[in-house]
Design a protein around this motif. Structure first.
Motif, short mmCIF file in Angstrom:
data_model
loop_
_atom_site.label_atom_id
_atom_site.label_comp_id
_atom_site.label_asym_id
_atom_site.label_seq_id
_atom_site.Cartn_x
_atom_site.Cartn_y
_atom_site.Cartn_z
N LEU A 253 0.83 -1.20 0.00
CA LEU A 253 0.00 0.00 0.00
C LEU A 253 0.87 1.26 0.00
N TYR A 254 0.53 2.18 -0.89
CA TYR A 254 1.18 3.47 -0.99
C TYR A 254 0.20 4.53 -0.48
N ASN A 255 0.58 5.23 0.56
CA ASN A 255 -0.27 6.28 1.11
C ASN A 255 0.45 7.62 0.97
N ASP A 256 0.74 7.98 -0.28
CA ASP A 256 1.46 9.21 -0.56
C ASP A 256 0.96 9.81 -1.86
N LYS A 257 1.43 10.99 -2.20
CA LYS A 257 0.94 11.71 -3.38
C LYS A 257 1.91 11.72 -4.54
N TYR A 258 3.09 11.11 -4.36
CA TYR A 258 4.13 11.26 -5.37
C TYR A 258 4.52 9.96 -6.08
N SER A 259 4.21 8.82 -5.52
CA SER A 259 4.60 7.56 -6.15
C SER A 259 3.76 7.33 -7.40
N ILE A 260 4.36 6.63 -8.36
CA ILE A 260 3.72 6.37 -9.65
C ILE A 260 3.73 4.87 -9.91
N MET A 261 2.63 4.36 -10.39
CA MET A 261 2.58 2.97 -10.83
C MET A 261 3.32 2.85 -12.15
N ASP A 262 4.39 2.08 -12.18
CA ASP A 262 5.06 1.85 -13.45
C ASP A 262 5.05 0.35 -13.75
N ASN A 263 5.08 0.03 -15.01
CA ASN A 263 4.94 -1.37 -15.42
C ASN A 263 6.09 -2.24 -14.94
N GLY A 264 7.30 -1.67 -14.83
CA GLY A 264 8.43 -2.46 -14.34
C GLY A 264 8.22 -2.95 -12.92
N THR A 265 7.74 -2.05 -12.04
CA THR A 265 7.47 -2.44 -10.66
C THR A 265 6.33 -3.44 -10.59
N LEU A 266 5.29 -3.24 -11.39
CA LEU A 266 4.15 -4.15 -11.39
C LEU A 266 4.55 -5.55 -11.87
N VAL A 267 5.45 -5.63 -12.84
CA VAL A 267 5.94 -6.93 -13.30
C VAL A 267 6.72 -7.62 -12.19
N PHE A 268 7.59 -6.86 -11.48
CA PHE A 268 8.36 -7.44 -10.37
C PHE A 268 7.44 -7.97 -9.29
N ILE A 269 6.43 -7.19 -8.92
CA ILE A 269 5.48 -7.62 -7.89
C ILE A 269 4.73 -8.87 -8.33
N SER A 270 4.32 -8.90 -9.58
CA SER A 270 3.59 -10.06 -10.10
C SER A 270 4.43 -11.32 -10.06
N GLU A 271 5.71 -11.19 -10.32
CA GLU A 271 6.60 -12.35 -10.31
C GLU A 271 6.92 -12.81 -8.89
N GLN A 272 7.15 -11.86 -7.99
CA GLN A 272 7.62 -12.20 -6.65
C GLN A 272 6.51 -12.65 -5.71
N TYR A 273 5.31 -12.08 -5.86
CA TYR A 273 4.27 -12.31 -4.86
C TYR A 273 3.00 -12.90 -5.47
N SER A 274 3.15 -13.68 -6.51
CA SER A 274 1.99 -14.21 -7.23
C SER A 274 1.11 -15.10 -6.36
N GLN A 275 1.69 -15.79 -5.39
CA GLN A 275 0.93 -16.72 -4.56
C GLN A 275 0.44 -16.12 -3.25
N THR A 276 0.94 -14.94 -2.88
CA THR A 276 0.63 -14.39 -1.55
C THR A 276 -0.09 -13.05 -1.57
N LEU A 277 0.08 -12.25 -2.61
CA LEU A 277 -0.47 -10.89 -2.59
C LEU A 277 -1.99 -10.90 -2.60
N GLU A 278 -2.58 -10.15 -1.66
CA GLU A 278 -4.03 -10.05 -1.54
C GLU A 278 -4.54 -8.62 -1.71
N VAL A 279 -3.72 -7.64 -1.33
CA VAL A 279 -4.14 -6.24 -1.38
C VAL A 279 -3.04 -5.41 -2.03
#
Length: 404
Positions: A253-279
């Motif tokens: 969870l990001y609770n700030d006004k400056y972070s940006i969703m970028d595809n590189g980070t989303l790909v990393f998260i999808s690979e690393q936490y595919s079995q555990t991520l819920e939120v």
């Protein structure tokens, strides 16, 4: 009417007429009368360091006096101690961050050495020098190792300083700690405790640090498979969230006004936490430029996240995405229950190229329903099994998924 029922302003006026010695005696009398009823001692940020120092000293001295007088421990019901240090002061061109130490730290450690049987403990934003931070929790561990259940250690040092103590509270259930206060040894020790919830909390005061090596998380999971890790970035932060490789991350969870969703980070998260991520989500309204074109937006990364993370049930999107992207997310995320999006950030468009993985029926479904906001909301409502609406900015700002 008794003294306890008088307004604060009148009490302040009465106490201002007393001498320094008289105020001290009045404070001790107050502790003698009501101290044994205290359950929580919560010290919120005070801009007056002198008042904070005097209060800490008063409490510590009162415990010593009671013990020397054979009265016993004066706070038998006290189970919660929390201290958040006021470490920021306004200057002409921004904020200046200051830490503590010296006499205040000595008095604080003297008080911590006297508190016993605590279940809930917090120290935040002390910003100590590394050599001062090392032994900060020594007496807390000795006095409360068998009773501690909830522990919060946030930004207690200016640099990366691991606190091995947190892994020795064997009955701990929830730990909130800055990522610069853990290392592979701490993670390994946590695997032998009763910990169930580990929150790695970052804000603008958190010193940058490297993620814990992946093999430490693997060993922790082998010993404690039920531990759930939550990554939180909060405040006016311009640094990146520290993503822990192969950790059992349950929420990001990001609770700030400056972070940006970028595809590189989303790909990393999808690979690393595919079995555990819920939120997963970004809260608050952004104050940064958000790309307009499809290939620059996070649409494809969000769809990958929804399809890959099979346990994802909550998604909060503040970035600019299309109605077609929302429809695809609702279709591929089989366990999705809560989908928060800003109506002002939604592009009314089907900008996805035809995929070989799609059937003609699915393509037509996306194309037809992406033409209007109302049809998109109706289609997603059917997928979620309940009424669903895009949110106005006022309602989106009120979304709070962080439980720290």
């Amino acid at each position: 009417m008794g003294w306890a029922e008088l307004p604060d302003l009148i009490l302040e006026e009465v106490f201002s007429l007393l001498s320094i010695r008289g105020r001290y005696n009045a404070s001790r009398m107050m502790l003698h009368r009501i101290g044994h009823h205290w359950r929580n001692l919560i010290i919120q940020p005070l801009s007056s360091f002198y008042n904070l120092y005097e209060f800490i000293t008063l409490i510590a001295n009162w415990i010593i006096v009671c013990q020397q007088s054979n009265i016993g421990y004066p706070f038998p019901k006290l189970r919660c101690f929390r201290l958040e240090f006021f470490c920021q002061e306004q200057i002409v061109y921004g904020q200046h961050v200051i830490g503590t130490g010296g006499k205040f730290l000595a008095e604080l450690k003297a008080l911590l050495a006297l508190l016993v049987n605590l279940r809930d403990f917090e120290l935040s934003h002390l910003m100590l020098d590394p050599e001062e931070a090392v032994g900060l929790l020594d007496d807390v561990l000795v006095n409360n190792s068998g009773t501690m259940r909830f522990l919060r250690i946030i930004n207690c040092a200016k640099m990366p300083v691991p606190f091995l103590h947190v892994g020795l509270f064997f009955h701990i259930e929830k730990l909130v700690i800055s990522p610069n206060h853990i290392n592979e040894d701490v993670v390994y020790l946590l695997g032998f405790t009763q910990l169930r919830t580990l929150v790695l909390f970052q804000n603008e005061l958190t010193y940058s640090s490297a993620p814990v090596p992946w093999h430490a998380w693997r060993e922790m999971r082998a010993n404690a498979p039920n531990i759930r890790v939550h990554l939180v970035l909060s405040g006016p932060v311009r640094s990146e969230l520290v993503l822990q490789e192969r950790a059992p991350v349950s929420s990001i969870l990001y609770n700030d006004k400056y972070s940006i969703m970028d595809n590189g980070t989303l790909v990393f998260i999808s690979e690393q936490y595919s079995q555990t991520l819920e939120v997963f989500g970004h809260q608050l309204l952004p104050k940064v430029y958000r790309p307009r074109y499809f290939h620059d937006r996070p649409d494809s990364g969000l769809v990958l996240l929804a399809r890959t993370c099979t346990n994802l049930h909550t998604l909060c999107i503040r970035e600019r995405v299309s109605t077609a992207t929302l429809l695809i997310i609702a279709a591929v995320a089989k366990k999705m229950k809560f989908l928060y999006v800003r109506r002002n950030a939604i592009v009314l468009r089907n900008d996805w190229p035809l995929s070989l993985l799609w059937t003609s029926e699915f393509h037509d479904w996306v194309k037809d329903n992406a033409r209007s906001y109302e049809r998109t909301e109706t289609a997603i409502s059917k997928k979620l099994g309940k009424e669903w609406k895009m949110m106005i900015d006022k309602d989106f700002k009120a979304v709070d998924l962080i439980q720290v």
